[in-house]
Design a protein around this motif. Structure first.
Motif, PDB file in Angstrom:
ATOM      1  N   GLY A  47      25.945  -3.426  11.776  1.00  0.00           N
ATOM      2  CA  GLY A  47      26.221  -3.290  13.213  1.00  0.00           C
ATOM      3  C   GLY A  47      26.953  -4.498  13.774  1.00  0.00           C
ATOM      4  N   LEU A  48      27.498  -5.330  12.894  1.00  0.00           N
ATOM      5  CA  LEU A  48      28.193  -6.535  13.365  1.00  0.00           C
ATOM      6  C   LEU A  48      29.524  -6.201  14.030  1.00  0.00           C
ATOM      7  CD1 LEU A  48      28.566  -9.736  13.308  1.00  0.00           C
ATOM      8  CD2 LEU A  48      29.909  -9.322  11.235  1.00  0.00           C
ATOM      9  N   LYS A  49      29.672  -6.726  15.233  1.00  0.00           N
ATOM     10  CA  LYS A  49      30.961  -6.696  15.927  1.00  0.00           C
ATOM     11  C   LYS A  49      31.158  -8.101  16.468  1.00  0.00           C
ATOM     12  CE  LYS A  49      32.230  -3.385  18.931  1.00  0.00           C
ATOM     13  NZ  LYS A  49      31.940  -2.366  19.972  1.00  0.00           N
ATOM     14  N   ALA A  50      32.178  -8.770  15.996  1.00  0.00           N
ATOM     15  CA  ALA A  50      32.353 -10.167  16.406  1.00  0.00           C
ATOM     16  C   ALA A  50      33.834 -10.484  16.582  1.00  0.00           C
ATOM     17  CB  ALA A  50      31.740 -11.097  15.356  1.00  0.00           C
ATOM     18  N   ILE A  51      34.087 -11.526  17.354  1.00  0.00           N
ATOM     19  CA  ILE A  51      35.463 -12.045  17.471  1.00  0.00           C
ATOM     20  C   ILE A  51      35.403 -13.546  17.208  1.00  0.00           C
ATOM     21  CG2 ILE A  51      37.548 -12.232  18.887  1.00  0.00           C
ATOM     22  CD1 ILE A  51      36.387 -10.162  20.801  1.00  0.00           C
ATOM     23  N   ILE A  52      36.258 -14.004  16.305  1.00  0.00           N
ATOM     24  CA  ILE A  52      36.373 -15.445  16.059  1.00  0.00           C
ATOM     25  C   ILE A  52      37.730 -15.875  16.611  1.00  0.00           C
ATOM     26  CG2 ILE A  52      36.523 -17.267  14.307  1.00  0.00           C
ATOM     27  CD1 ILE A  52      34.872 -15.429  12.427  1.00  0.00           C
ATOM     28  N   ALA A  53      37.722 -16.828  17.547  1.00  0.00           N
ATOM     29  CA  ALA A  53      38.983 -17.301  18.130  1.00  0.00           C
ATOM     30  C   ALA A  53      39.232 -18.733  17.691  1.00  0.00           C
ATOM     31  CB  ALA A  53      38.917 -17.211  19.650  1.00  0.00           C
ATOM     32  N   ILE A  54      40.378 -18.930  17.058  1.00  0.00           N
ATOM     33  CA  ILE A  54      40.762 -20.279  16.627  1.00  0.00           C
ATOM     34  C   ILE A  54      41.901 -20.716  17.540  1.00  0.00           C
ATOM     35  CG2 ILE A  54      41.746 -21.623  14.738  1.00  0.00           C
ATOM     36  CD1 ILE A  54      40.340 -19.607  12.838  1.00  0.00           C
ATOM     37  N   HIS A  55      41.605 -21.667  18.389  1.00  0.00           N
ATOM     38  CA  HIS A  55      42.633 -22.049  19.368  1.00  0.00           C
ATOM     39  C   HIS A  55      43.659 -23.002  18.780  1.00  0.00           C
ATOM     40  CE1 HIS A  55      44.163 -24.551  22.811  1.00  0.00           C
ATOM     41  NE2 HIS A  55      44.611 -23.346  23.068  1.00  0.00           N
ATOM     42  N   ASP A  56      43.173 -24.108  18.187  1.00  0.00           N
ATOM     43  CA  ASP A  56      44.124 -25.118  17.720  1.00  0.00           C
ATOM     44  C   ASP A  56      43.490 -25.926  16.592  1.00  0.00           C
ATOM     45  OD1 ASP A  56      46.706 -26.738  19.242  1.00  0.00           O
ATOM     46  OD2 ASP A  56      45.588 -27.785  17.680  1.00  0.00           O
ATOM     47  N   THR A  57      44.216 -26.073  15.492  1.00  0.00           N
ATOM     48  CA  THR A  57      43.664 -26.851  14.368  1.00  0.00           C
ATOM     49  C   THR A  57      44.519 -28.081  14.060  1.00  0.00           C
ATOM     50  OG1 THR A  57      44.843 -25.445  12.794  1.00  0.00           O
ATOM     51  CG2 THR A  57      42.557 -24.845  13.261  1.00  0.00           C
ATOM     52  N   THR A  58      45.272 -28.536  15.043  1.00  0.00           N
ATOM     53  CA  THR A  58      46.134 -29.706  14.816  1.00  0.00           C
ATOM     54  C   THR A  58      45.313 -30.923  14.387  1.00  0.00           C
ATOM     55  OG1 THR A  58      47.550 -28.888  16.582  1.00  0.00           O
ATOM     56  CG2 THR A  58      47.927 -31.157  15.859  1.00  0.00           C
ATOM     57  N   LEU A  59      44.188 -31.134  15.042  1.00  0.00           N
ATOM     58  CA  LEU A  59      43.400 -32.343  14.763  1.00  0.00           C
ATOM     59  C   LEU A  59      42.358 -32.144  13.663  1.00  0.00           C
ATOM     60  CD1 LEU A  59      42.804 -33.585  18.434  1.00  0.00           C
ATOM     61  CD2 LEU A  59      44.494 -34.409  16.808  1.00  0.00           C
ATOM     62  N   GLY A  60      42.165 -30.913  13.240  1.00  0.00           N
ATOM     63  CA  GLY A  60      41.172 -30.648  12.198  1.00  0.00           C
ATOM     64  C   GLY A  60      40.702 -29.209  12.275  1.00  0.00           C
ATOM     65  N   PRO A  61      39.720 -28.858  11.443  1.00  0.00           N
ATOM     66  CA  PRO A  61      39.214 -27.490  11.485  1.00  0.00           C
ATOM     67  C   PRO A  61      38.609 -27.161  12.850  1.00  0.00           C
ATOM     68  CG  PRO A  61      37.794 -28.896  10.143  1.00  0.00           C
ATOM     69  CD  PRO A  61      39.012 -29.711  10.479  1.00  0.00           C
ATOM     70  N   ILE A  67      44.990 -36.403  28.519  1.00  0.00           N
ATOM     71  CA  ILE A  67      44.789 -37.266  27.335  1.00  0.00           C
ATOM     72  C   ILE A  67      44.577 -36.396  26.095  1.00  0.00           C
ATOM     73  CG2 ILE A  67      43.212 -38.907  26.222  1.00  0.00           C
ATOM     74  CD1 ILE A  67      43.082 -40.451  28.692  1.00  0.00           C
ATOM     75  N   ALA A  68      43.773 -35.365  26.244  1.00  0.00           N
ATOM     76  CA  ALA A  68      43.515 -34.470  25.101  1.00  0.00           C
ATOM     77  C   ALA A  68      44.831 -33.864  24.617  1.00  0.00           C
ATOM     78  CB  ALA A  68      42.525 -33.384  25.507  1.00  0.00           C
ATOM     79  N   GLU A  69      45.647 -33.412  25.551  1.00  0.00           N
ATOM     80  CA  GLU A  69      46.920 -32.781  25.169  1.00  0.00           C
ATOM     81  C   GLU A  69      47.863 -33.787  24.506  1.00  0.00           C
ATOM     82  OE1 GLU A  69      48.068 -31.003  28.878  1.00  0.00           O
ATOM     83  OE2 GLU A  69      46.710 -29.289  28.552  1.00  0.00           O
ATOM     84  N   LEU A  70      47.852 -35.026  25.025  1.00  0.00           N
ATOM     85  CA  LEU A  70      48.716 -36.066  24.431  1.00  0.00           C
ATOM     86  C   LEU A  70      48.291 -36.363  22.991  1.00  0.00           C
ATOM     87  CD1 LEU A  70      49.114 -38.550  27.434  1.00  0.00           C
ATOM     88  CD2 LEU A  70      50.925 -37.198  26.356  1.00  0.00           C
ATOM     89  N   ARG A  71      46.972 -36.397  22.772  1.00  0.00           N
ATOM     90  CA  ARG A  71      46.463 -36.656  21.409  1.00  0.00           C
ATOM     91  C   ARG A  71      46.909 -35.556  20.450  1.00  0.00           C
ATOM     92  NH1 ARG A  71      40.486 -39.035  22.789  1.00  0.00           N
ATOM     93  NH2 ARG A  71      41.258 -41.061  23.379  1.00  0.00           N
ATOM     94  N   ILE A  72      46.839 -34.341  20.905  1.00  0.00           N
ATOM     95  CA  ILE A  72      47.219 -33.216  20.047  1.00  0.00           C
ATOM     96  C   ILE A  72      48.731 -33.252  19.797  1.00  0.00           C
ATOM     97  CG2 ILE A  72      47.338 -30.687  19.913  1.00  0.00           C
ATOM     98  CD1 ILE A  72      44.692 -30.738  21.641  1.00  0.00           C
ATOM     99  N   ALA A  73      49.489 -33.530  20.864  1.00  0.00           N
ATOM    100  CA  ALA A  73      50.954 -33.586  20.726  1.00  0.00           C
ATOM    101  C   ALA A  73      51.356 -34.694  19.760  1.00  0.00           C
ATOM    102  CB  ALA A  73      51.601 -33.799  22.093  1.00  0.00           C
ATOM    103  N   ALA A  74      50.670 -35.844  19.854  1.00  0.00           N
ATOM    104  CA  ALA A  74      50.990 -36.974  18.972  1.00  0.00           C
ATOM    105  C   ALA A  74      50.704 -36.602  17.519  1.00  0.00           C
ATOM    106  CB  ALA A  74      50.182 -38.198  19.376  1.00  0.00           C
ATOM    107  N   ALA A  75      49.600 -35.926  17.286  1.00  0.00           N
ATOM    108  CA  ALA A  75      49.244 -35.524  15.913  1.00  0.00           C
ATOM    109  C   ALA A  75      50.252 -34.506  15.386  1.00  0.00           C
ATOM    110  CB  ALA A  75      47.844 -34.924  15.891  1.00  0.00           C
ATOM    111  N   ARG A  76      50.752 -33.658  16.256  1.00  0.00           N
ATOM    112  CA  ARG A  76      51.760 -32.665  15.839  1.00  0.00           C
ATOM    113  C   ARG A  76      53.034 -33.362  15.415  1.00  0.00           C
ATOM    114  NH1 ARG A  76      50.702 -28.794  20.366  1.00  0.00           N
ATOM    115  NH2 ARG A  76      49.118 -27.456  19.453  1.00  0.00           N
ATOM    116  N   THR A  77      53.410 -34.411  16.157  1.00  0.00           N
ATOM    117  CA  THR A  77      54.636 -35.142  15.861  1.00  0.00           C
ATOM    118  C   THR A  77      54.519 -35.814  14.497  1.00  0.00           C
ATOM    119  OG1 THR A  77      54.698 -35.629  18.197  1.00  0.00           O
ATOM    120  CG2 THR A  77      56.271 -36.816  16.843  1.00  0.00           C
TER     121      THR A  77
END
Ligand code: NAD
Length: 366
Positions: free
Chosen positions: A38-52, A353-363
């Protein structure tokens, strides 16, 4: 949990994924179904730039699939910000299981759910959340190693609430320093809404420092016992917004702060544990600032729980988790500084700040 209430208010009939108003460029959204359990689930992965992507699994009797989808999309995005602002090597993700946590769950369901997590090969790591518990995570562990929030007997961190409360306490002290020049809570009047797992620990911490504490909760019996244990004064549920206090700490559900009750607040600081405290942060963040109230962003100061489960991934050490949560003090002060310099709200500064950290890691990764 309130995130759900908030979503209900929106009552979107939009069942699309990419077109959902809460779809924020999520990397992956996985729909899981198993007839046998009876399992019904949704797993949402938003962003893995900084890690899992690490985020809990919520079990909730959603009114519609659209509500569940919106909830999981909003929550997973929030986890990306929480991990990034906390300097953790983690991305943001979250999962929801459809059903009543009191009547619908079975270990088989969670074992099957674990298989879906396993199929993501570590891109998503789960933990407990509203409606799920340590014992459910033990069942998930039968099928995958990508699970945290395990009991201490299995090398896990156990209940994360004391670490969450400690982080909130440090964020509150930082806000106190910013507002009054000293971070001492001695003599400060503090109103705490919700004295559950985190709230009770917070009552203990601020009482130990000599604050005068006011508490409210829908669970009257529990409220009374906390009041007796810590000599905290009980106030009516709605009355908490009208109190003449220095600090207001929402530690019950999210989205409790709205235009009407923000007008009633007399405090100088808001610092609490609840997720998504403002019904709409784009409106209410500004309203709070305009009223001269200093807001310590929820996803920043309540990150202790995430810090705790992150510690499990490296071999759990509570002292280290508390040390990491202590850093919330400095980060909160940095956020206030940036908000002042840039003329933005602390919530906006923290997200920036969070967005800048993610953007920097992407670069770096590009
Ligand atoms: P909990 O369920 O143990 O406690 C919540 C308390 O709030 C309960 O005692 C409940 O009776 C009370 N409550 C519910 N509705 C209320 C209302 N309208 N007015 C007053 N009291 C009300 O939950 P918790 O683990 O202590 O978490 C509290 C909040 O902090 C939640 O919003 C949660 O999402 C957030 N949070 C918790 C953790 C954690 O480590 N537990 C981590 C991050 C964020």
């Amino acid at each position: 949990m309130i995130e759900v209430k908030d979503v209900k208010k929106k009552k979107s009939n939009d069942n699309s994924v990419f077109g959902n108003s809460s779809f924020a460029e999520h990397e992956q959204v996985m729909f899981c179904y198993d007839k046998a359990t009876g399992l019904k689930a949704i797993i949402a992965i938003h962003d893995t730039t900084l890690g899992p992507a690490l985020g809990g699994t919520r079990m909730w009797a959603y009114q519609s699939e659209a509500d569940a989808l919106t909830d999981v999309l909003r929550l997973s995005r929030g986890m990306t910000y929480k991990a990034a602002i906390s300097g953790l090597g983690l991305g943001g993700g979250k999962a929801v299981i459809f059903g009543d946590a009191k009547t619908d769950k079975t270990p088989e369901m969670f074992r099957r759910y674990g298989q879906f997590i396993e199929s993501l090969n570590g891109k998503y790591i789960t933990a407990e959340d509203v409606g799920t518990s340590t014992s459910d995570m033990v069942a998930v562990r039968d099928s995958t190693k990508y699970v945290t929030g395990l009991p201490e007997t299995m090398g896990g961190g156990g209940d994360p609430s004391p670490v969450t409360a400690y982080g909130v306490f440090m964020g509150m002290k930082a806000a106190t320093k910013e507002c009054w020049g000293s971070d001492s809570l001695a003599g400060k009047k503090i109103a705490i809404q919700g004295v559950g797992h985190v709230g009770e620990n917070l009552v203990r911490l601020v009482s130990e420092e000599g604050a005068k504490v006011f508490i409210t909760d829908i669970n009257q019996e529990h409220l009374l016992s906390i009041s007796q244990k810590y000599a905290a004064e009980i106030v009516p549920l709605e009355g908490i917004y009208d109190l003449n206090v220095d600090i207001y700490a929402p530690c019950a559900l999210g989205a409790t702060l709205n235009t009407a009750n923000i007008k009633r607040l007399k405090c100088k600081v808001i610092a609490g544990a609840a997720n998504n405290q403002m019904a709409d942060e784009s409106i209410h963040g500004k309203l709070v600032s305009d009223k001269g109230i200093l807001y310590a962003p929820d996803f920043l100061i309540n990150a202790g729980g995430l810090i705790n489960v992150y510690s499990e991934l490296k071999g759990y050490d509570r002292t280290e988790a508390l040390e990491q949560a202590k850093k919330i003090y400095d980060t909160t002060l940095e956020i206030f500084k940036m908000a002042k310099e840039e003329g933005i709200t602390p919530g906006e500064a923290a997200r920036k700040i969070a967005e800048l950290r993610i953007a920097a890691a992407r670069t770096v990764g590009a």
